[in-house]
Motif scaffolding. Structure first.
Motif, PDB file in Angstrom:
ATOM      1  N   LYS A 194       0.835  -1.189   0.000  1.00 26.78           N
ATOM      2  CA  LYS A 194       0.000   0.000   0.000  1.00 26.78           C
ATOM      3  C   LYS A 194       0.875   1.246   0.000  1.00 26.78           C
ATOM      4  CE  LYS A 194      -3.777  -2.264   2.496  1.00 26.78           C
ATOM      5  NZ  LYS A 194      -4.656  -2.249   3.696  1.00 26.78           N
ATOM      6  N   ALA A 195       0.296   2.358  -0.429  1.00 22.70           N
ATOM      7  CA  ALA A 195       1.045   3.610  -0.481  1.00 22.70           C
ATOM      8  C   ALA A 195       0.172   4.737   0.046  1.00 22.70           C
ATOM      9  CB  ALA A 195       1.494   3.907  -1.910  1.00 22.70           C
ATOM     10  N   SER A 196       0.434   5.158   1.270  1.00 24.13           N
ATOM     11  CA  SER A 196      -0.304   6.294   1.824  1.00 24.13           C
ATOM     12  C   SER A 196       0.184   7.580   1.162  1.00 24.13           C
ATOM     13  CB  SER A 196      -0.084   6.382   3.332  1.00 24.13           C
ATOM     14  OG  SER A 196       1.267   6.732   3.612  1.00 24.13           O
ATOM     15  N   ALA A 197      -0.606   8.623   1.279  1.00 27.99           N
ATOM     16  CA  ALA A 197      -0.216   9.906   0.696  1.00 27.99           C
ATOM     17  C   ALA A 197       1.091  10.406   1.310  1.00 27.99           C
ATOM     18  CB  ALA A 197      -1.338  10.930   0.907  1.00 27.99           C
ATOM     19  N   MET A 229      18.145  12.593  -8.875  1.00 31.25           N
ATOM     20  CA  MET A 229      16.867  13.258  -9.078  1.00 31.25           C
ATOM     21  C   MET A 229      15.890  12.376  -9.849  1.00 31.25           C
ATOM     22  SD  MET A 229      15.888  16.805 -11.030  1.00 31.25           S
ATOM     23  CE  MET A 229      15.876  15.984 -12.619  1.00 31.25           C
ATOM     24  N   VAL A 230      16.351  11.783 -10.967  1.00 33.54           N
ATOM     25  CA  VAL A 230      15.421  11.003 -11.785  1.00 33.54           C
ATOM     26  C   VAL A 230      15.022   9.705 -11.082  1.00 33.54           C
ATOM     27  CG1 VAL A 230      16.195  12.000 -13.966  1.00 33.54           C
ATOM     28  CG2 VAL A 230      17.297   9.914 -13.123  1.00 33.54           C
ATOM     29  N   MET A 231      15.925   9.119 -10.288  1.00 33.44           N
ATOM     30  CA  MET A 231      15.556   7.911  -9.563  1.00 33.44           C
ATOM     31  C   MET A 231      14.581   8.228  -8.429  1.00 33.44           C
ATOM     32  SD  MET A 231      16.639   5.356 -11.092  1.00 33.44           S
ATOM     33  CE  MET A 231      16.159   4.147  -9.864  1.00 33.44           C
ATOM     34  N   ALA A 232      14.741   9.388  -7.820  1.00 32.29           N
ATOM     35  CA  ALA A 232      13.779   9.811  -6.800  1.00 32.29           C
ATOM     36  C   ALA A 232      12.406  10.034  -7.430  1.00 32.29           C
ATOM     37  CB  ALA A 232      14.269  11.083  -6.121  1.00 32.29           C
ATOM     38  N   ALA A 233      12.403  10.631  -8.626  1.00 30.85           N
ATOM     39  CA  ALA A 233      11.140  10.849  -9.332  1.00 30.85           C
ATOM     40  C   ALA A 233      10.508   9.517  -9.742  1.00 30.85           C
ATOM     41  CB  ALA A 233      11.379  11.719 -10.558  1.00 30.85           C
ATOM     42  N   PHE A 234      11.333   8.574 -10.188  1.00 33.41           N
ATOM     43  CA  PHE A 234      10.820   7.256 -10.579  1.00 33.41           C
ATOM     44  C   PHE A 234      10.184   6.542  -9.394  1.00 33.41           C
ATOM     45  CE2 PHE A 234      11.843   2.693 -10.415  1.00 33.41           C
ATOM     46  CZ  PHE A 234      10.930   2.234 -11.355  1.00 33.41           C
ATOM     47  N   THR A 235      10.871   6.532  -8.259  1.00 34.73           N
ATOM     48  CA  THR A 235      10.347   5.846  -7.073  1.00 34.73           C
ATOM     49  C   THR A 235       9.039   6.477  -6.619  1.00 34.73           C
ATOM     50  OG1 THR A 235      12.611   5.306  -6.390  1.00 34.73           O
ATOM     51  CG2 THR A 235      10.891   5.136  -4.718  1.00 34.73           C
ATOM     52  N   THR A 236       8.985   7.807  -6.618  1.00 32.42           N
ATOM     53  CA  THR A 236       7.761   8.504  -6.227  1.00 32.42           C
ATOM     54  C   THR A 236       6.620   8.173  -7.186  1.00 32.42           C
ATOM     55  OG1 THR A 236       9.097  10.314  -5.341  1.00 32.42           O
ATOM     56  CG2 THR A 236       6.765  10.763  -5.728  1.00 32.42           C
ATOM     57  N   THR A 237       6.920   8.178  -8.485  1.00 33.31           N
ATOM     58  CA  THR A 237       5.899   7.885  -9.495  1.00 33.31           C
ATOM     59  C   THR A 237       5.371   6.471  -9.344  1.00 33.31           C
ATOM     60  OG1 THR A 237       6.949   9.426 -11.045  1.00 33.31           O
ATOM     61  CG2 THR A 237       5.440   7.799 -11.974  1.00 33.31           C
ATOM     62  N   LYS A 238       6.270   5.528  -9.065  1.00 31.04           N
ATOM     63  CA  LYS A 238       5.857   4.127  -8.891  1.00 31.04           C
ATOM     64  C   LYS A 238       4.829   3.998  -7.768  1.00 31.04           C
ATOM     65  CE  LYS A 238       8.899   1.511  -6.895  1.00 31.04           C
ATOM     66  NZ  LYS A 238      10.124   0.698  -6.696  1.00 31.04           N
ATOM     67  N   TYR A 239       5.085   4.645  -6.638  1.00 35.03           N
ATOM     68  CA  TYR A 239       4.158   4.544  -5.510  1.00 35.03           C
ATOM     69  C   TYR A 239       2.914   5.398  -5.722  1.00 35.03           C
ATOM     70  CZ  TYR A 239       7.182   1.515  -2.865  1.00 35.03           C
ATOM     71  OH  TYR A 239       7.909   0.423  -2.458  1.00 35.03           O
ATOM     72  N   ALA A 240       3.044   6.488  -6.457  1.00 34.12           N
ATOM     73  CA  ALA A 240       1.861   7.276  -6.787  1.00 34.12           C
ATOM     74  C   ALA A 240       0.920   6.480  -7.685  1.00 34.12           C
ATOM     75  CB  ALA A 240       2.271   8.575  -7.473  1.00 34.12           C
ATOM     76  N   LYS A 241       1.492   5.716  -8.622  1.00 33.19           N
ATOM     77  CA  LYS A 241       0.671   4.871  -9.492  1.00 33.19           C
ATOM     78  C   LYS A 241       0.036   3.737  -8.694  1.00 33.19           C
ATOM     79  CE  LYS A 241       2.984   5.791 -13.893  1.00 33.19           C
ATOM     80  NZ  LYS A 241       3.754   5.225 -15.031  1.00 33.19           N
ATOM     81  N   LEU A 242       0.776   3.188  -7.747  1.00 32.73           N
ATOM     82  CA  LEU A 242       0.212   2.160  -6.877  1.00 32.73           C
ATOM     83  C   LEU A 242      -0.989   2.713  -6.122  1.00 32.73           C
ATOM     84  CD1 LEU A 242       0.182  -0.543  -5.344  1.00 32.73           C
ATOM     85  CD2 LEU A 242       1.926   0.427  -3.800  1.00 32.73           C
ATOM     86  N   ARG A 243      -0.844   3.901  -5.575  1.00 36.74           N
ATOM     87  CA  ARG A 243      -1.945   4.533  -4.824  1.00 36.74           C
ATOM     88  C   ARG A 243      -3.129   4.807  -5.745  1.00 36.74           C
ATOM     89  NH1 ARG A 243      -3.295   7.185  -0.309  1.00 36.74           N
ATOM     90  NH2 ARG A 243      -4.473   9.132  -0.488  1.00 36.74           N
ATOM     91  N   GLU A 244      -2.845   5.250  -6.952  1.00 36.46           N
ATOM     92  CA  GLU A 244      -3.910   5.537  -7.924  1.00 36.46           C
ATOM     93  C   GLU A 244      -4.693   4.274  -8.272  1.00 36.46           C
ATOM     94  OE1 GLU A 244      -3.750   8.384 -11.660  1.00 36.46           O
ATOM     95  OE2 GLU A 244      -2.848   6.458 -12.135  1.00 36.46           O
ATOM     96  N   ILE A 245      -3.958   3.167  -8.507  1.00 36.98           N
ATOM     97  CA  ILE A 245      -4.614   1.897  -8.837  1.00 36.98           C
ATOM     98  C   ILE A 245      -5.470   1.414  -7.656  1.00 36.98           C
ATOM     99  CG2 ILE A 245      -4.233  -0.531  -9.386  1.00 36.98           C
ATOM    100  CD1 ILE A 245      -1.611   0.355 -10.754  1.00 36.98           C
ATOM    101  N   ALA A 246      -4.898   1.494  -6.467  1.00 38.93           N
ATOM    102  CA  ALA A 246      -5.593   0.992  -5.273  1.00 38.93           C
ATOM    103  C   ALA A 246      -6.874   1.784  -5.009  1.00 38.93           C
ATOM    104  CB  ALA A 246      -4.669   1.053  -4.080  1.00 38.93           C
ATOM    105  N   LEU A 247      -6.874   3.060  -5.332  1.00 36.89           N
ATOM    106  CA  LEU A 247      -8.037   3.898  -5.044  1.00 36.89           C
ATOM    107  C   LEU A 247      -9.073   3.903  -6.169  1.00 36.89           C
ATOM    108  CD1 LEU A 247      -6.257   6.999  -3.438  1.00 36.89           C
ATOM    109  CD2 LEU A 247      -7.545   5.177  -2.274  1.00 36.89           C
ATOM    110  N   SER A 248      -8.699   3.320  -7.300  1.00 33.06           N
ATOM    111  CA  SER A 248      -9.618   3.351  -8.459  1.00 33.06           C
ATOM    112  C   SER A 248     -10.678   2.252  -8.360  1.00 33.06           C
ATOM    113  CB  SER A 248      -8.823   3.179  -9.741  1.00 33.06           C
ATOM    114  OG  SER A 248      -8.180   1.930  -9.799  1.00 33.06           O
TER     115      SER A 248
END
Length: 248
Positions: A194-197, A229-248
């Protein structure tokens, strides 16, 4: 010499593939499994004597597992299309395979080349990966991403390295990582993650600091900063997508 088959999966890798294939010209066989390239990848592969097979892409693990099964020989060297085997590693492998090796698989370091510079820090210089193995003892898992070789038997370590020219430029990085982050999010969901905000928001600064400060990415100059920077953005995006899927 114990014969070795090099196996590579490809999709639009014509810009780098020739160099990769030249770095393993000593191999007994080269197998390319392509998933529909349109940029001349197949032609480059055939021009360098590789046997080319076509297979629709259904995940990195399944694609690599299939490639291993198509090889003629039991000893496998698995490479990505943008990984160049150093001359030193090539000699080390050939020396190892003069007789039947004592271990069932071998790790060696793969060093990242990013924005024209090999990163000697940032945690990307001496990371060792199992890539040379006897397929009679194992094969790749069929995970969509983060696939790995499951092997029965002991694993040795080689000293010389592969150079990983992973991204042609920043646009190429962002395009690849957009696809990869989606697959990674799906895998996390299947694992019940899971990925909390709050945790999603904290992924960026924590990942950046880990790479740039704790792993001394600052010593890699501008490429080190951009990698963090780009790896930090990738990791954040991965968990943001996880949160988006879980909430959809």
């Amino acid at each position: 010499m114990v014969p070795v088959s090099v196996v590579i999966i490809t999709f639009n890798e014509a810009h780098i593939l020739a160099k990769t294939l030249q770095s393993v010209s000593w191999a007994s066989e080269i197998i390319i499994v392509d998933s529909g390239s349109t940029d001349g990848t197949v032609e480059v592969a055939r021009a360098h004597g590789a046997r080319v097979l076509h297979r629709a892409f259904d995940g990195y693990g399944a694609q690599k597992h299939f490639a291993v099964q198509q090889a003629t020989h039991d000893w496998i060297l698995s490479l990505d299309a943008d990984e160049l085997v150093s001359e030193e590693l090539g000699r080390e492998i050939r020396e190892l395979l003069r007789t039947e090796p004592p271990h069932r698989g071998y790790r060696f370091p793969i060093s990242l080349v990013f924005m024209g510079r090999m990163l000697r820090y940032s945690g990307e210089y001496n990371k060792k990966f199992l890539r040379l193995f006897d397929r009679r003892a194992g094969n790749f898992t069929t995970d969509q991403v983060h696939e790995r070789i499951q092997l029965q038997g002991t694993i040795g370590t080689l000293q010389q390295r592969v150079y990983h020219y992973s991204y042609e430029n920043l646009s190429d990085f962002l395009e690849k990582q957009n696809r990869y982050s989606s697959l990674s999010a799906q895998k996390l969901l299947l694992k019940g993650k899971k990925a909390s905000a709050l945790k999603t928001v904290l992924r960026f600064p924590l990942t950046f600091l880990r790479i740039y400060v704790l792993r001394f990415g600052v010593l890699d100059g501008y490429p080190g900063f951009m990698w963090a920077m780009v790896m930090a953005a990738f990791t954040t995006t991965k968990y943001a997508k996880l949160r988006e899927i879980a909430l959809s």
